[in-house]
Design a protein around this motif. Sequence first.
Motif, PDB file in Angstrom:
ATOM      1  N   ALA A   1       0.841  -1.214   0.000  1.00 52.20           N
ATOM      2  CA  ALA A   1       0.000   0.000   0.000  1.00 52.20           C
ATOM      3  C   ALA A   1       0.875   1.264   0.000  1.00 52.20           C
ATOM      4  N   LEU A   2       1.857   1.293  -0.898  1.00 50.75           N
ATOM      5  CA  LEU A   2       2.750   2.453  -0.961  1.00 50.75           C
ATOM      6  C   LEU A   2       1.933   3.689  -1.358  1.00 50.75           C
ATOM      7  N   PRO A   3       2.161   4.827  -0.692  1.00 52.63           N
ATOM      8  CA  PRO A   3       1.381   6.048  -0.991  1.00 52.63           C
ATOM      9  C   PRO A   3       1.893   6.732  -2.269  1.00 52.63           C
ATOM     10  N   LEU A   4       1.732   6.048  -3.386  1.00 55.89           N
ATOM     11  CA  LEU A   4       2.259   6.583  -4.638  1.00 55.89           C
ATOM     12  C   LEU A   4       1.143   7.222  -5.464  1.00 55.89           C
TER      13      LEU A   4
ATOM     14  N   PRO B   1      13.014 -10.399   2.646  1.00 58.09           N
ATOM     15  CA  PRO B   1      14.340  -9.774   2.718  1.00 58.09           C
ATOM     16  C   PRO B   1      15.134  -9.848   1.421  1.00 58.09           C
ATOM     17  N   ALA B   2      14.775 -10.765   0.509  1.00 52.97           N
ATOM     18  CA  ALA B   2      15.546 -10.873  -0.741  1.00 52.97           C
ATOM     19  C   ALA B   2      14.931 -10.017  -1.849  1.00 52.97           C
ATOM     20  N   VAL B   3      13.902  -9.257  -1.506  1.00 53.48           N
ATOM     21  CA  VAL B   3      13.239  -8.410  -2.510  1.00 53.48           C
ATOM     22  C   VAL B   3      13.526  -6.948  -2.188  1.00 53.48           C
ATOM     23  N   PHE B   4      13.993  -6.205  -3.186  1.00 56.12           N
ATOM     24  CA  PHE B   4      14.306  -4.791  -2.981  1.00 56.12           C
ATOM     25  C   PHE B   4      13.320  -3.950  -3.779  1.00 56.12           C
ATOM     26  N   ILE B   5      12.752  -2.962  -3.098  1.00 56.49           N
ATOM     27  CA  ILE B   5      11.770  -2.081  -3.735  1.00 56.49           C
ATOM     28  C   ILE B   5      12.465  -0.778  -4.111  1.00 56.49           C
TER      29      ILE B   5
ATOM     30  N   PRO C   1       9.457  -5.289   3.392  1.00 58.68           N
ATOM     31  CA  PRO C   1       9.378  -5.624   4.822  1.00 58.68           C
ATOM     32  C   PRO C   1       9.094  -7.094   5.099  1.00 58.68           C
ATOM     33  N   GLU C   2       8.454  -7.801   4.172  1.00 57.10           N
ATOM     34  CA  GLU C   2       8.130  -9.221   4.404  1.00 57.10           C
ATOM     35  C   GLU C   2       9.056 -10.165   3.636  1.00 57.10           C
TER      36      GLU C   2
ATOM     37  N   ILE D   1      10.737   2.578   3.537  1.00 53.00           N
ATOM     38  CA  ILE D   1       9.275   2.500   3.319  1.00 53.00           C
ATOM     39  C   ILE D   1       8.529   2.934   4.576  1.00 53.00           C
ATOM     40  N   GLU D   2       9.035   2.537   5.739  1.00 47.03           N
ATOM     41  CA  GLU D   2       8.261   2.758   6.971  1.00 47.03           C
ATOM     42  C   GLU D   2       8.132   4.234   7.349  1.00 47.03           C
ATOM     43  N   ARG D   3       8.862   5.123   6.665  1.00 44.55           N
ATOM     44  CA  ARG D   3       8.761   6.554   7.008  1.00 44.55           C
ATOM     45  C   ARG D   3       7.345   7.079   6.796  1.00 44.55           C
ATOM     46  N   PHE D   4       6.630   6.423   5.845  1.00 37.51           N
ATOM     47  CA  PHE D   4       5.262   6.885   5.582  1.00 37.51           C
ATOM     48  C   PHE D   4       4.347   6.552   6.761  1.00 37.51           C
ATOM     49  N   ALA D   5       4.612   5.390   7.381  1.00 43.36           N
ATOM     50  CA  ALA D   5       3.797   4.997   8.549  1.00 43.36           C
ATOM     51  C   ALA D   5       4.144   5.902   9.735  1.00 43.36           C
TER      52      ALA D   5
END
Length: 306
Positions: free
Chosen positions: A142-145, A259-263, A256-257, A300-304
């Motif tokens: 649910a990225l705020p894009l 670890p081998a995936v980079f966004i 976040p769920e 990512i967590e900065r949005f939360a």
Amino acid sequence: MGTSTAYQLALRGQAVLGIDQFSPPHSFGSSHGKSRIIRETYFEDPLYVPFVKRAYNGWAELQARSGKRVLTRTGGLMIGAPDGAVVSGARASAVEHRLPYEELSAGELRDRFPALRPPDDAAARLVISAGPWMGDLVPELALPLEIERNAVYWFDPLKAAEFTPDKLPVFIHEYAPGRTWYGFANFGDGVKVALHHQGELTTAQAVRRAVSDSEVAGVRGLLKAFLPDANGALRATSVCLYTNTPDENFILDVHPEHPAVFIASPCSGHGFKFSIAIGEAIADVLMGERRRFDLSPFRIERFAEA
Ligand SMILES: Cc1cc2nc3c(=O)[nH]c(=O)nc-3n(C[C@H](O)[C@H](O)[C@H](O)COP(=O)(O)OP(=O)(O)OC[C@H]3O[C@@H](n4cnc5c(N)ncnc54)[C@H](O)[C@@H]3O)c2cc1C
């Protein structure tokens, strides 16, 4: 399942009648095909481990009772991404039930089992850099894009000599508070100009790809005011998409769920220039090497937290 139940009941002295529409064994259902896998580090769910342990003993007993070869122990290889369902599930069952296992790299697999050609890294790491389609690929985040449509224009200069790269640097002009446009010299395609962050919100699927006459007229207004000698014939237009974050800073973070995936969503209309360094920074992270850049501002967590 039916014959096994009949077998077990008969073992206990029961009078059993087995009925089948065909004459088992047959190849019309789910139990044919010469062989089946039995495996202990059960990736689907650790709850199966006690059950399969009993099955191992049951098959061994049937083998002994029948005098037929039923069970051949080969060991088992669960291959895939470290955090994939197969490898992470098998590891979880092994750990929970204290089963012996080894974790091998692709290279070790190739050395020990020459028949196998597991790829080195393809399955081990994943970078998702899907631009305006990022939300479609990782909806769970649910990225705020916001996806913003931006049109770009190329005009024939009226005075070509003024628009050579040595005469006109790239420019960004805040022509009114919060209103910016920018441009380039003529590299042979015409003088390129565009507005910045004044586009309509859209999606990658629904975006309006055509540039309207009124949009062209709007930009000609800026040319007349600030770059009049570039206000020649319109050579070309193009529509491009910004993927904006609320703070217009990038997203460069591990899923976040997984670890081998980079966004990687470094855009908000200003990411291109960094791409060569961002690729390097992501490679540093994925290969566990010294990080040249602190990517924490792009987490990512900065949005939360906001
Ligand atoms: C390609 C493939 C690979 C697999 N690989 C594995 C593996 O490696 N390891 C593993 O553990 N599992 C594996 N499985 C799964 C496993 O084979 C099945 O779970 C298992 O065989 C199911 O057995 P069953 O008795 O329920 O079904 P079946 O063997 O299909 O038995 C059902 C029986 O009911 C009979 N029947 C149906 N309707 C009637 C009726 N009205 N009257 C009378 N008789 C009827 C049918 O004729 C049939 O004989 C695999 C399955 C497939 C298809």
